[in-house]
Design an enzyme around this catalytic site. Structure first.
Site, short mmCIF file in Angstrom:
data_model
loop_
_atom_site.label_atom_id
_atom_site.label_comp_id
_atom_site.label_asym_id
_atom_site.label_seq_id
_atom_site.Cartn_x
_atom_site.Cartn_y
_atom_site.Cartn_z
N ASP A 76 -20.72 33.84 30.63
CA ASP A 76 -20.85 35.22 29.98
C ASP A 76 -21.49 35.33 28.80
O ASP A 76 -22.37 36.11 28.46
CB ASP A 76 -19.39 35.58 29.97
CG ASP A 76 -19.36 37.25 29.15
OD1 ASP A 76 -19.77 37.88 29.57
OD2 ASP A 76 -18.59 37.04 28.01
N ASP A 79 -19.24 31.52 25.63
CA ASP A 79 -17.85 30.69 26.26
C ASP A 79 -18.39 29.94 27.66
O ASP A 79 -19.73 30.15 28.03
CB ASP A 79 -16.82 31.58 26.44
CG ASP A 79 -17.20 32.89 27.07
OD1 ASP A 79 -18.14 32.93 27.72
OD2 ASP A 79 -16.55 33.99 26.83
N TYR A 228 -12.38 42.18 29.15
CA TYR A 228 -13.10 43.11 29.57
C TYR A 228 -12.34 44.23 30.18
O TYR A 228 -12.64 44.19 31.48
CB TYR A 228 -14.30 42.54 30.39
CG TYR A 228 -15.33 41.88 29.52
CD1 TYR A 228 -16.52 42.36 28.91
CD2 TYR A 228 -15.45 40.49 29.57
CE1 TYR A 228 -17.48 41.71 28.07
CE2 TYR A 228 -16.29 39.64 28.78
CZ TYR A 228 -17.27 40.23 28.09
OH TYR A 228 -18.28 39.41 27.30
N GLU A 467 -22.74 36.03 18.41
CA GLU A 467 -22.40 35.66 19.92
C GLU A 467 -23.68 36.53 20.77
O GLU A 467 -24.02 37.64 20.30
CB GLU A 467 -21.09 35.98 20.39
CG GLU A 467 -20.81 35.23 21.91
CD GLU A 467 -19.36 35.23 22.27
OE1 GLU A 467 -18.99 34.57 23.18
OE2 GLU A 467 -18.66 35.87 21.50
#
Length: 485
Positions: A76, A79, A228, A467
C-alpha cells in the site's frame, strides 16, 4: 522607513530561483520515475525485467492460510500490507490515465512500462476474485505490521487473508474493484483483447455481487476498516457502472446510472473513498463523445456538478479550495497530495475533452479555456516536483532535493541484496530512528506533502507528511505523460 535594497534583491533572487525551478522541470523523467515507483512497491516473485534492483522476492506464501494464491500485487505505502480498497482505486486511476493519455505515453516510450504496472496490479486482483461472490480484500494485518519495522523480504508478521462474500458483503470494495477491472479492460482492449475479456468478466461479476449483497466492507471486515474505512457505497455502484458502460456501451449500465436516483451532488474532493467526481467526469466524457442519449438532461446535471467541483479548485469559484502561500491546493493535513493528483487528472482529462469539441469551461461568468485548465494542472504538478518555496521535489528521487528520510520500510532498511541477514521486527526501528538518509531510493513515491503554510518535516516518524501511498502516484502517470509532450 524605506526597506533596504538588499531586501528587494533577495525577493528578486527568490523569484528568479522559483521561475528557474519551474522552467527546468523534466516531466518525462518524472514520468519514468512514477512507473519505477510501482516496481518498488511490488509484492511476490519479482520478474526477470525488474528494474528496481534493491528489492527482492517477498510474501511468497500470501493466501496460503486460506488455501488460495494471493501472491503479487502492490504494498500500500510504506508498510507491507495489501489493502484492497485503496489498491483498487490505484488500479482504476492508473488505467484511467493510460486510457486518456495513451498516445502521449507511447510518445515518451513509457506505454509498455505503464501497461506492465497495470497488469501487475490486475493479475493480483484476478487472483483475489476467486469466485463470483468472493473477493479477498486484504492480506496482512495493519496493527501487527505497524508494530514492526521490517523489509518486505524479511516479514515475520501475520499474513492473514481477509475476504468479503455473500454472507459478509463489501459493496464498496467490490464496486471499486469492478471499476478497476472495467477500466483496465479498456486499456488492454487493443493490445491484449483476450486479457481484456477476462478483466471484463470479473468486472461484471463483481458489479452484480456488489449490488446483490449490500453492505460496507468494514462491517464485515473490521480490521480493514481501521485503516481505510468506507463512508458508503453509492459512489462505487456508479463508479463501476460508468466504467462498465465505457467498456461495453451496454445500455444496461447507462440505464442503471439514469435510474439510480443520485448524481452525487457537488463534492469538495476526489479520493479512494469518494468517487463521485470521477463518476461525473466519465459521464461528462461520454456525453461529449455522444455515447449517451443526448435527450436525457440527467447527463448535463453530472457535468454541472463536476464543473462546480473544478471551478473552486482552479480558484474561479465562490468558495475556492484553500491555497498555501506558495500556491499549493490544501485539503487536509494527512496526505494532502492524494487529493491534488486525483483532482489534476480530472482537470487534465476534462481539458482535452473540451478541446476536442472546441468548447470552453464557464465558471459563472468567467470563461476558462482548455489551455488554462492544463496550465493550472501544470502549476500543481510543478509544485509537487519542486516549484515551491522550499525548492524541494516531493517526488522521491526526482530533482536535486527531495525527501531522503521518507516513511517507507523497504527504502529505510539496508537492501536484502547488500545485507541478507534477517533484520527482526523490533531491530528495524534502529533504522527508523536513524538520522541518516534512507539507503535505498524509492523513485517516484509522492509523499503526503507540506502543511498549509508550505512547511515540510523530512522525518520517518512524520507519516502524515512523509509517507507515499500508491494512490498518490497512480493519477500522476497519465498526467505526467500529458505534460511531457
Amino acid at each position: 522607513m524605506a526597506l533596504p535594497r538588499f531586501f528587494f534583491l533577495l525577493l528578486w533572487l527568490e523569484l528568479f530561483l522559483f521561475i528557474q525551478s519551474h522552467a527546468a522541470i523534466d516531466y518525462a523523467q518524472a514520468l519514468t520515475k512514477s512507473l519505477l515507483f510501482f516496481e518498488g512497491q511490488r509484492s511476490g516473485k519479482l520478474p526477470a525485467n525488474q528494474r528496481v534492483k534493491w528489492r527482492g522476492d517477498s510474501a511468497l506464501k500470501d493466501g496460503s492460510d486460506a488455501g488460495v494464491d494471493l501472491t503479487g500485487g502492490y504494498y500500500d505505502a510504506g508498510d507491507n500490507v495489501k489493502f484492497g480498497f485503496p489498491y483498487a482505486f490505484t488500479i482504476t486511476t492508473l488505467a484511467w490515465g493510460i486510457i486518456e493519455f495513451e498516445k502521449q505515453l507511447a510518445t515518451k516510450n513509457e506505454l509498455g512500462h505503464a501497461m506492465e504496472a497495470l497488469k501487475w496490479g490486475t493479475d493480483y486482483l484476478i487472483k483475489a476474485h476467486t469466485s463470483p461472490n468472493v473477493l479477498y480484500i486484504e492480506v496482512g494485518d495493519g496493527d501487527s505490521d505497524h508494530d514492526c519495522w521490517m523489509r518486505p523480504e524479511d516479514m515475520t508478521t501475520p499474513r492473514t487473508s481477509y475476504k468479503v462474500d455473500a454472507s459478509h458483503p463489501g459493496s464498496d470494495v467490490a464496486g471499486e474493484t469492478s471499476a478497476a477491472f472495467a477500466a483496465a479492460s479498456i486499456a488492454f482492449r487493443r493490445s491484449n483483447p483476450q486479457y481484456a475479456d477476462v478483466l471484463l468478466t470479473h468486472a461484471k461479476q463483481l458489479f452484480h455481487f456488489a449490488n446483490d449483497h449490500r453492505g460496507v466492507y468494514q462491517q464485515s471486515i473490521p480490521v480493514a476498516g481501521k485503516f481505510y474505512s468506507s463512508s458508503g457505497f453509492d459512489d462505487e455502484f456508479q463508479w463501476a457502472a460508468v466504467w462498465l458502460f465505457h467498456a461495453t456501451y451496454d445500455k444496461t449500465y447507462s440505464d442503471y446510472l439514469a435510474n439510480f436516483g443520485s448524481t452525487g451532488g457537488v463534492r469538495s474532493l476526489f479520493s479512494w473513498d469518494d468517487k463521485w467526481v470521477g463518476v461525473q467526469s466519465i459521464v461528462t466524457k461520454l456525453k461529449i463523445q455522444k455515447k449517451l442519449n443526448p435527450q436525457n438532461e440527467l447527463w448535463s446535471k453530472y457535468e454541472s456538478e463536476m464543473v462546480q467541483f473544478i471551478c473552486p479548485v482552479i480558484q474561479k469559484g465562490k468558495n475556492n479550495v484553500k491555497m498555501s502561500p506558495g500556491g499549493m491546493l490544501w485539503w487536509q493535513p494527512w496526505n494532502n497530495f492524494q487529493y491534488t493528483t486525483a483532482a489534476m487528472l480530472v482537470i487534465a482529462a476534462y481539458s482535452d475533452h473540451l478541446a476536442s469539441v472546441q468548447t470552453n469551461l464557464m465558471c459563472d461568468s468567467t470563461t476558462v479555456t482548455p489551455g488554462e485548465l492544463i496550465k493550472f494542472a501544470r502549476s500543481q504538478v510543478d509544485y509537487i516536483l519542486g516549484a515551491n518555496p522550499k525548492g524541494m521535489s516531493y517526488m522521491v528521487g526526482f530533482g536535486s532535493k527531495y525527501p531522503v528520510k521518507f516513511h517507507h520500510r523497504g527504502a529505510s532498511l539496508p537492501s536484502i541484496k547488500t545485507n541478507p541477514r534477517l533484520i527482526a521486527c523490533k531491530d528495524g526501528f534502529n533504522y527508523f530512528r536513524s538520522d541518516r538518509p534512507n539507503p535505498n531510493v524509492q523513485d517516484g513515491a509522492v509523499v503526503g506533502g507540506p502543511d498549509a503554510n508550505d512547511q515540510f518535516d523530512d522525518n520517518r516518524s512524520n507519516y502524515q507528511q512523509s509517507e507515499g501511498p500508491t494512490v498518490n502516484t497512480a493519477p500522476l502517470v497519465g498526467l505526467l505523460a500529458r505534460l511531457a509532450v
